[in-house]
Design an enzyme around this catalytic site. Structure first.
Site, PDB file in Angstrom:
ATOM      1  N   ASP A  16      -7.317  -4.383  24.050  1.00  0.00           N
ATOM      2  CA  ASP A  16      -8.568  -4.525  24.360  1.00  0.00           C
ATOM      3  C   ASP A  16      -9.451  -3.706  25.457  1.00  0.00           C
ATOM      4  OD1 ASP A  16     -11.194  -5.722  23.903  1.00  0.00           O
ATOM      5  OD2 ASP A  16     -11.284  -7.232  25.870  1.00  0.00           O
ATOM      6  N   ASP A  18     -13.078  -2.859  26.545  1.00  0.00           N
ATOM      7  CA  ASP A  18     -13.508  -3.724  27.814  1.00  0.00           C
ATOM      8  C   ASP A  18     -13.538  -5.177  28.509  1.00  0.00           C
ATOM      9  OD1 ASP A  18     -15.989  -2.041  27.467  1.00  0.00           O
ATOM     10  OD2 ASP A  18     -15.711  -3.103  25.489  1.00  0.00           O
ATOM     11  N   ASP A 329      -9.892 -10.055  26.339  1.00  0.00           N
ATOM     12  CA  ASP A 329      -9.984 -10.976  27.834  1.00  0.00           C
ATOM     13  C   ASP A 329     -10.981 -12.570  26.816  1.00  0.00           C
ATOM     14  OD1 ASP A 329     -13.607 -10.350  28.235  1.00  0.00           O
ATOM     15  OD2 ASP A 329     -12.381  -9.482  27.074  1.00  0.00           O
TER      16      ASP A 329
END
Length: 468
Positions: A16, A18, A329
């Site tokens: 991922d 961000d 996250d």
């Protein structure tokens, strides 16, 4: 399943972007996100101007893992068995007797077993990442404001205005058109809001590449914003690091949807060359093109699905079942769907593992040096909330300080169920050898296994007490 996990055993390493590869300066980015919504609510929807003023103390309300009941305006923190550990109405915490009256130690009305319970619904919303959390504070203050204005209002209908604020500030064309507050401000001063990737992480990515791993970037950010982020944190040659880049991936649907529901699309250009990246950071030529019946070669794509990606990875590796690990996250968008639908190994980036160990209040700067959002800054969002307590464990109301009172939170249970391991940042493992053997989460291991380099303090204390 083996007790240990090693990157050396993986053929493909996915990321991922961000809050995973790209880490944000949370005391700066959180007020910016908050303001992007608050300004919209006040100016476009007529909400109280008091929403625009935030004190550093207000940020203590933010805690990952909270659910907002969209009808009654209550925020709740769930135990692993679905009972409510703490709750607030807006920002006002419910006293123990109110909690008992409202929820009575029973399962929350929307709770279902792990796989059956979505994190997004027309009835509730779970806050599970740092883009979401400023919105939790804003929604809580909206509930406060409406309750005060309307003499104890009991039911609420503000969520449609929040959704409109998301659309205004974060729609696909917002970056290109300079809509809202967020993207123009990030463009103006990316260094204020973004942490550059440490050299150790850049070296680690190259090490993975040199070891023959296929590197894949899968982000729900649109291609123009992705390019700005990667250019800033990794440098102009970031494209050399990745075999495949997938933007506007619309996770978790990327993992859960059938190929016919979510085909890959090409972009107006293929930005995976140094020349393109260097000269097209703010390119307007990022329009999505025709849908592809399958994924035939590495490159830069938009939308898509994990099934077609995995088919391409089989061809690229020459293996019938290439081993994939994915770093992310968000439990909702990354970890749960990658494990549940694709059966990938998953590494959860969990800044809460840092807790409040390494955070100290910054020395105050002269007012003339402070930027537009400086006065709103509080503690980092990953540090311990006084209102909500630990992200990992809590005490059952009325049984404090007894051995039976300590329980794991629902968020903590999901971590050990769907993550292979959990780490505070990629930097925490970047200098380890690729064949380092991590102890993975499993029902056979202790509750603290799987956290690297150290388990959370609250969970270690919990295990010590429960094992006595």
């Amino acid at each position: 399943m083996a007790q240990h996990f090693s990157l050396a055993a993986c053929d493909v390493v996915g990321f991922d972007l961000d809050h995973t590869l790209c880490r944000y300066n949370l005391p700066e980015s959180a007020p910016l996100i908050y303001d992007s919504f608050a300004q919209f609510l006040v100016k476009e929807k007529g909400y109280d101007k008091e929403l625009l003023t935030v004190t550093p103390e207000d940020w203590d309300f933010c805690c990952k893992g909270l659910a907002l009941d969209l009808e009654d305006g209550n925020f709740i923190k769930l135990a692993d068995n679905g009972t409510v550990l703490r709750a607030s109405h807006g920002t006002r915490m419910l006293a123990p007797e109110e909690l008992a009256k409202e929820y009575g130690g029973k399962e929350w009305k929307y709770f279902m077993s792990d796989t059956g319970m979505a994190l997004r619904s027309g009835k509730y919303y779970f806050y599970d990442n740092y883009f979401d959390l400023p919105g939790a504070l804003l929604c809580a203050r909206v509930v406060d404001s409406l309750t005060k204005q309307n003499n104890g209002q009991k039911t609420f209908d503000f969520w449609k205005d929040i959704v409109a604020g998301i659309q205004h500030n974060y729609k696909i064309s917002a970056f290109r058109e300079n809509c809202g507050i967020y993207f123009p401000e990030i463009k103006r001063d990316p260094g204020k809001y973004l942490h550059s990737c440490p050299e150790s992480v850049k070296k680690w990515l190259r090490q993975l590449k040199n070891a023959g791993k296929i590197l894949v970037l899968i982000t729900s950010s649109h291609s123009d914003y992705c390019r700005l982020l990667c250019n800033h944190i990794l440098g102009n040659d970031f494209a050399d690091l990745f075999d495949i880049v997938i933007t506007n991936a619309l996770k978790p649907g990327f993992f859960s949807h059938l190929p016919s529901q979510r085909p890959f699309r090409t972009l107006g250009r293929s930005p995976l060359t140094k020349k393109d990246v260097t000269h097209a950071v703010f390119s307007e030529n990022d329009e999505e093109q025709e849908a592809l019946p399958s994924l035939e070669k590495p490159g830069w794509y938009s939308q898509g699905n994990a099934v077609h990606l995995y088919d391409l990875l089989k061809k690229m590796t020459g293996k019938p079942e290439p081993q994939v690990v994915y770093f992310g996250d968000s439990m909702h968008s990354d970890i749960f769907p990658a494990r549940h639908y694709s059966n990938w190994e998953t590494v959860l980036i969990l800044e809460e593992l840092k807790g409040d160990r390494d955070w100290k209040p910054e020395e105050s700067e002269p007012l003339e040096k402070k930027g537009k959002y400086e006065g709103q800054k509080g503690k980092p969002l990953y540090s311990l909330s006084k209102k909500w307590g630990s992200f990992f464990t809590d005490s059952i109301s009325g049984l404090e300080n007894t051995e039976d009172s300590l329980v794991s939170t629902w968020s903590c249970k999901r971590i050990s169920t769907y993550s292979t391991i959990a780490i505070p940042s990629i930097e925490a493992i970047a200098e380890l050898p690729l064949d380092y053997k991590f102890t993975r989460f499993s029902s056979n291991n202790s509750k603290t296994a799987g956290y690297y380099p150290n388990p959370p303090v609250a969970l270690s204390s919990f295990e010590t007490l429960t094992n006595k």
